[in-house]
Scaffold this active site. Structure first.
Site, PDB file in Angstrom:
ATOM      1  N   CYS A   1     -16.327  -9.471   5.742  1.00  0.00           N
ATOM      2  CA  CYS A   1     -15.596  -8.238   5.424  1.00  0.00           C
ATOM      3  C   CYS A   1     -14.348  -8.491   4.661  1.00  0.00           C
ATOM      4  O   CYS A   1     -13.590  -9.326   5.028  1.00  0.00           O
ATOM      5  CB  CYS A   1     -15.317  -7.542   6.805  1.00  0.00           C
ATOM      6  SG  CYS A   1     -14.489  -6.038   6.351  1.00  0.00           S
TER       7      CYS A   1
ATOM      8  N   CYS B   1       0.666   0.319  10.277  1.00  0.00           N
ATOM      9  CA  CYS B   1       0.120  -1.039   9.153  1.00  0.00           C
ATOM     10  C   CYS B   1       1.357  -1.719   8.789  1.00  0.00           C
ATOM     11  O   CYS B   1       2.144  -1.262   7.925  1.00  0.00           O
ATOM     12  CB  CYS B   1      -0.679  -0.123   8.336  1.00  0.00           C
ATOM     13  SG  CYS B   1      -1.395  -1.478   7.335  1.00  0.00           S
TER      14      CYS B   1
ATOM     15  N   CYS C   1     -19.483  -6.679   3.593  1.00  0.00           N
ATOM     16  CA  CYS C   1     -18.640  -5.422   4.302  1.00  0.00           C
ATOM     17  C   CYS C   1     -17.328  -5.451   3.326  1.00  0.00           C
ATOM     18  O   CYS C   1     -16.920  -6.507   2.985  1.00  0.00           O
ATOM     19  CB  CYS C   1     -18.232  -5.772   5.733  1.00  0.00           C
ATOM     20  SG  CYS C   1     -17.430  -4.117   6.429  1.00  0.00           S
TER      21      CYS C   1
ATOM     22  N   ARG D   1     -17.612  -3.211  17.981  1.00  0.00           N
ATOM     23  CA  ARG D   1     -16.901  -4.397  17.743  1.00  0.00           C
ATOM     24  C   ARG D   1     -15.287  -4.388  18.506  1.00  0.00           C
ATOM     25  O   ARG D   1     -14.648  -3.467  18.113  1.00  0.00           O
ATOM     26  CB  ARG D   1     -16.402  -4.641  16.252  1.00  0.00           C
ATOM     27  CG  ARG D   1     -15.799  -6.004  15.779  1.00  0.00           C
ATOM     28  CD  ARG D   1     -16.044  -6.129  14.399  1.00  0.00           C
ATOM     29  NE  ARG D   1     -17.364  -6.101  14.055  1.00  0.00           N
ATOM     30  CZ  ARG D   1     -17.804  -5.382  13.235  1.00  0.00           C
ATOM     31  NH1 ARG D   1     -16.944  -4.411  12.614  1.00  0.00           N
ATOM     32  NH2 ARG D   1     -18.929  -5.250  12.988  1.00  0.00           N
TER      33      ARG D   1
ATOM     34  N   CYS E   1       0.850  -1.250  -0.065  1.00  0.00           N
ATOM     35  CA  CYS E   1       0.155  -0.227   0.100  1.00  0.00           C
ATOM     36  C   CYS E   1       0.870   1.263   0.058  1.00  0.00           C
ATOM     37  O   CYS E   1       2.017   1.307   0.574  1.00  0.00           O
ATOM     38  CB  CYS E   1      -1.061  -0.035   1.089  1.00  0.00           C
ATOM     39  SG  CYS E   1      -1.994   1.495   1.283  1.00  0.00           S
TER      40      CYS E   1
ATOM     41  N   CYS F   1       0.485   4.824   6.948  1.00  0.00           N
ATOM     42  CA  CYS F   1      -0.033   4.685   8.346  1.00  0.00           C
ATOM     43  C   CYS F   1       0.850   3.905   9.384  1.00  0.00           C
ATOM     44  O   CYS F   1       1.290   2.874   8.771  1.00  0.00           O
ATOM     45  CB  CYS F   1      -1.355   3.810   8.023  1.00  0.00           C
ATOM     46  SG  CYS F   1      -2.367   4.340   6.911  1.00  0.00           S
TER      47      CYS F   1
ATOM     48  N   CYS G   1     -19.416   1.770   8.847  1.00  0.00           N
ATOM     49  CA  CYS G   1     -18.656   1.073   9.973  1.00  0.00           C
ATOM     50  C   CYS G   1     -17.438   1.734  10.099  1.00  0.00           C
ATOM     51  O   CYS G   1     -16.714   1.818   9.186  1.00  0.00           O
ATOM     52  CB  CYS G   1     -18.325  -0.417   9.364  1.00  0.00           C
ATOM     53  SG  CYS G   1     -17.115  -1.215  10.785  1.00  0.00           S
TER      54      CYS G   1
HETATM   55  N1  SAM Z   1      -6.525   0.363   3.304  1.00  0.00           N
HETATM   56  C1  SAM Z   1      -8.030   0.303   3.910  1.00  0.00           C
HETATM   57  C2  SAM Z   1      -7.775   1.688   4.774  1.00  0.00           C
HETATM   58  O1  SAM Z   1      -6.853   1.833   5.336  1.00  0.00           O
HETATM   59  O2  SAM Z   1      -8.979   2.182   4.788  1.00  0.00           O
HETATM   60  C3  SAM Z   1      -8.365  -0.783   4.546  1.00  0.00           C
HETATM   61  C4  SAM Z   1      -7.730  -1.819   5.456  1.00  0.00           C
HETATM   62  S1  SAM Z   1      -7.014  -0.916   6.915  1.00  0.00           S
HETATM   63  C5  SAM Z   1      -5.978  -2.314   7.645  1.00  0.00           C
HETATM   64  C6  SAM Z   1      -8.313  -0.872   7.961  1.00  0.00           C
HETATM   65  C7  SAM Z   1      -8.220  -0.426   9.425  1.00  0.00           C
HETATM   66  O3  SAM Z   1      -7.358  -1.483  10.114  1.00  0.00           O
HETATM   67  C8  SAM Z   1      -7.259   0.794   9.940  1.00  0.00           C
HETATM   68  O4  SAM Z   1      -7.994   2.062   9.324  1.00  0.00           O
HETATM   69  C9  SAM Z   1      -6.822   0.652  11.064  1.00  0.00           C
HETATM   70  O5  SAM Z   1      -7.982   1.201  11.980  1.00  0.00           O
HETATM   71  C10 SAM Z   1      -6.790  -1.015  11.422  1.00  0.00           C
HETATM   72  N2  SAM Z   1      -5.525  -1.444  11.493  1.00  0.00           N
HETATM   73  C11 SAM Z   1      -4.647  -1.714  10.587  1.00  0.00           C
HETATM   74  N3  SAM Z   1      -3.254  -1.929  11.139  1.00  0.00           N
HETATM   75  C12 SAM Z   1      -3.631  -2.214  12.390  1.00  0.00           C
HETATM   76  C13 SAM Z   1      -2.780  -2.845  13.589  1.00  0.00           C
HETATM   77  N4  SAM Z   1      -1.719  -2.950  13.506  1.00  0.00           N
HETATM   78  N5  SAM Z   1      -3.504  -2.644  14.744  1.00  0.00           N
HETATM   79  C14 SAM Z   1      -4.553  -2.316  14.934  1.00  0.00           C
HETATM   80  N6  SAM Z   1      -5.344  -1.873  13.994  1.00  0.00           N
HETATM   81  C15 SAM Z   1      -4.876  -1.817  12.761  1.00  0.00           C
HETATM   82  C1  DTB Z   2     -11.090  -2.477  11.405  1.00  0.00           C
HETATM   83  O1  DTB Z   2     -11.345  -1.397  12.151  1.00  0.00           O
HETATM   84  N1  DTB Z   2     -10.282  -3.334  11.958  1.00  0.00           N
HETATM   85  C2  DTB Z   2     -10.168  -4.421  10.955  1.00  0.00           C
HETATM   86  C3  DTB Z   2     -11.069  -4.149   9.739  1.00  0.00           C
HETATM   87  N2  DTB Z   2     -11.415  -2.520  10.232  1.00  0.00           N
HETATM   88  C4  DTB Z   2     -10.752  -4.150   8.575  1.00  0.00           C
HETATM   89  C5  DTB Z   2      -8.874  -4.623  10.459  1.00  0.00           C
HETATM   90  C6  DTB Z   2      -7.650  -4.842  11.546  1.00  0.00           C
HETATM   91  C7  DTB Z   2      -6.396  -5.063  11.077  1.00  0.00           C
HETATM   92  C8  DTB Z   2      -5.444  -5.677  12.039  1.00  0.00           C
HETATM   93  C9  DTB Z   2      -4.125  -5.519  11.421  1.00  0.00           C
HETATM   94  C10 DTB Z   2      -4.086  -6.574  10.281  1.00  0.00           C
HETATM   95  O2  DTB Z   2      -4.384  -7.762  10.505  1.00  0.00           O
HETATM   96  O3  DTB Z   2      -3.317  -6.234   9.349  1.00  0.00           O
HETATM   97 FE1  SF4 Z   3      -3.008   1.241   3.477  1.00  0.00          FE
HETATM   98 FE2  SF4 Z   3      -2.536   0.168   5.710  1.00  0.00          FE
HETATM   99 FE3  SF4 Z   3      -3.129   2.658   5.608  1.00  0.00          FE
HETATM  100 FE4  SF4 Z   3      -4.990   0.970   4.803  1.00  0.00          FE
HETATM  101  S1  SF4 Z   3      -4.285   1.198   6.688  1.00  0.00           S
HETATM  102  S2  SF4 Z   3      -4.489   2.619   3.856  1.00  0.00           S
HETATM  103  S3  SF4 Z   3      -3.657  -0.827   4.054  1.00  0.00           S
HETATM  104  S4  SF4 Z   3      -1.097   1.409   4.966  1.00  0.00           S
END
Ligand code: SAM
Ligand code: DTB
Ligand code: SF4
Length: 323
Positions: free
Chosen positions: A103, A66, A135, A267, A59, A63, A195
């Site tokens: 989802c 991530c 979702c 959730r 990506c 973030c 959501c």
């Molecule tokens: N790329 C898309 C976005 O950012 O909208 C969708 C997927 S992203 C992984 C969805 C959400 O997962 C993020 O907004 C964040 O709140 C959560 N998330 C991602 N990585 C995480 C982590 N290491 N620990 C906890 N929550 C995480």
């Molecule tokens: C959300 O708030 N939590 C989920 C879902 N929306 C997509 C994602 C959690 C991701 C946790 C880190 C991972 O597994 O990469």
């Molecule tokens: Fe990309 Fe992860 Fe940020 Fe979603 S949360 S936009 S997958 S870097």
């Protein structure tokens, strides 16, 4: 214990009013949240969602939490969009294990029109046809894309605010807070359920958590579904070494979310593997009524179904799908 009048009629909820809730003695806060919960929901039912990463890694966003950002060297490798057949097999298996919502997550900054978006529309149609709630979380959407997803049968779109506006710039610089709000607006105007939640434990203060919760509660209408993630520290990301947030702060945030958004489904999302059964039990009492099931979230671990089943049995709770 008298319940606080949270806001003046017609006025938005203030960060200060939310902070007053978060600052309450923990058990008073949980007691009030439990009372609100029991007025609006069946307290014995827990909604089960199953996540699947349909497009992992690579990506362009930064973030800081991530594992899927291409900017950090993490254990997550980039993979191509999953084929439809594989997605539908996962959805079928999820339904068998009691999930009622499926989802699909893609590591995209934004959905782009073209072949891959068309494939995602096919996935939505296919999952919907299995009788599951659908979702997706695909990054930013414009109004047309939101409408196409809705027309394909998408029930919920997940797009988080992640944290309070004042702290946001320390976590993400490649996408603004207002861009997030614009995507939520597109989702709403297409008639989908929203959501939207955030992450706790990024190094934010209680004030920042009050800011996030007031932003969520001031969305009008408030989100139908509110995921509360606890940071899963991922090696190689800027937040990979962060110490865990104390469980009591996490319970405070859940209880406050329940009081502010009485009809939402709240959730317990990422980070449950590091939370004790006792902390999760208190969170369910405080109004959490949904979890992700299955041993993987998108790229990080989640409790095995057998572990969750045992916990729910101990607490006398049941999956919505088993009702
Ligand atoms: N790329 C898309 C976005 O950012 O909208 C969708 C997927 S992203 C992984 C969805 C959400 O997962 C993020 O907004 C964040 O709140 C959560 N998330 C991602 N990585 C995480 C982590 N290491 N620990 C906890 N929550 C995480
Ligand atoms: C959300 O708030 N939590 C989920 C879902 N929306 C997509 C994602 C959690 C991701 C946790 C880190 C991972 O597994 O990469
Ligand atoms: Fe990309 Fe992860 Fe940020 Fe979603 S949360 S936009 S997958 S870097």
């Amino acid at each position: 214990m008298p319940s606080t009048r949270l806001k003046a009629p017609g006025q938005p909820l203030t960060q200060g009013a939310v902070l007053e809730l978060l600052d309450r003695p923990l058990l008073d806060l949980v007691f009030e949240a439990a009372s609100v919960h029991r007025r609006h929901h069946d307290p014995r039912r827990i909604q089960f969602s199953q996540l699947l990463s349909i497009k992992t890694g690579g990506c362009s966003e930064d973030c800081a939490y991530c594992s899927q950002s291409a900017r950090y060297s993490t254990p997550t490798d980039e993979k191509r969009l999953k084929p439809l057949k594989e997605v539908l097999e996962s959805a079928r298996a999820a339904k068998e294990r009691g999930a009622d919502r499926f989802c699909m997550g893609a590591a995209w900054r934004e959905a782009e029109d073209g072949e891959e978006f068309e494939s995602v529309l096919e996935m939505v149609r296919g999952v919907k046809a299995l009788g599951l709630e659908t979702c997706a979380t695909l990054g930013m959407l414009n109004k047309e894309q939101a409408q196409e997803l809705r027309d394909a049968g998408l029930d919920y779109y997940n797009h988080n605010l992640d944290t309070g506006r004042s702290f946001y710039g320390k976590i993400i610089t490649t996408r603004s807070y207002d861009e997030r709000l614009a995507t939520l607006e597109a989702v709403r105007s297409a008639g989908m359920s929203v959501c939207c939640g955030g992450i706790l434990g990024l190094g934010e203060s209680r004030e920042v958590r009050a800011e996030l919760l007031s932003e969520l509660a001031n969305l009008d209408p408030h989100p139908e579904s509110v995921p509360i993630n606890a940071l899963v520290p991922v090696e190689g990301t800027p937040l990979g070494g962060r110490p865990p947030l104390d469980w009591s702060e996490w319970v405070r945030a859940i209880a406050t979310a329940r009081i502010l958004m009485p009809s939402a489904v709240i959730r317990l999302s990422a980070g449950r593997t590091e939370l004790t059964e006792e902390a999760q039990a208190l969170a369910f009492l405080a109004g959490a009524n949904s979890v992700f099931v299955g041993d993987e979230l998108l790229t990080t671990p989640n409790p095995e179904l057998s572990v969750d089943t045992l916990l729910l049995t101990k607490l006398g709770l049941e999956a919505v799908s088993r009702a």
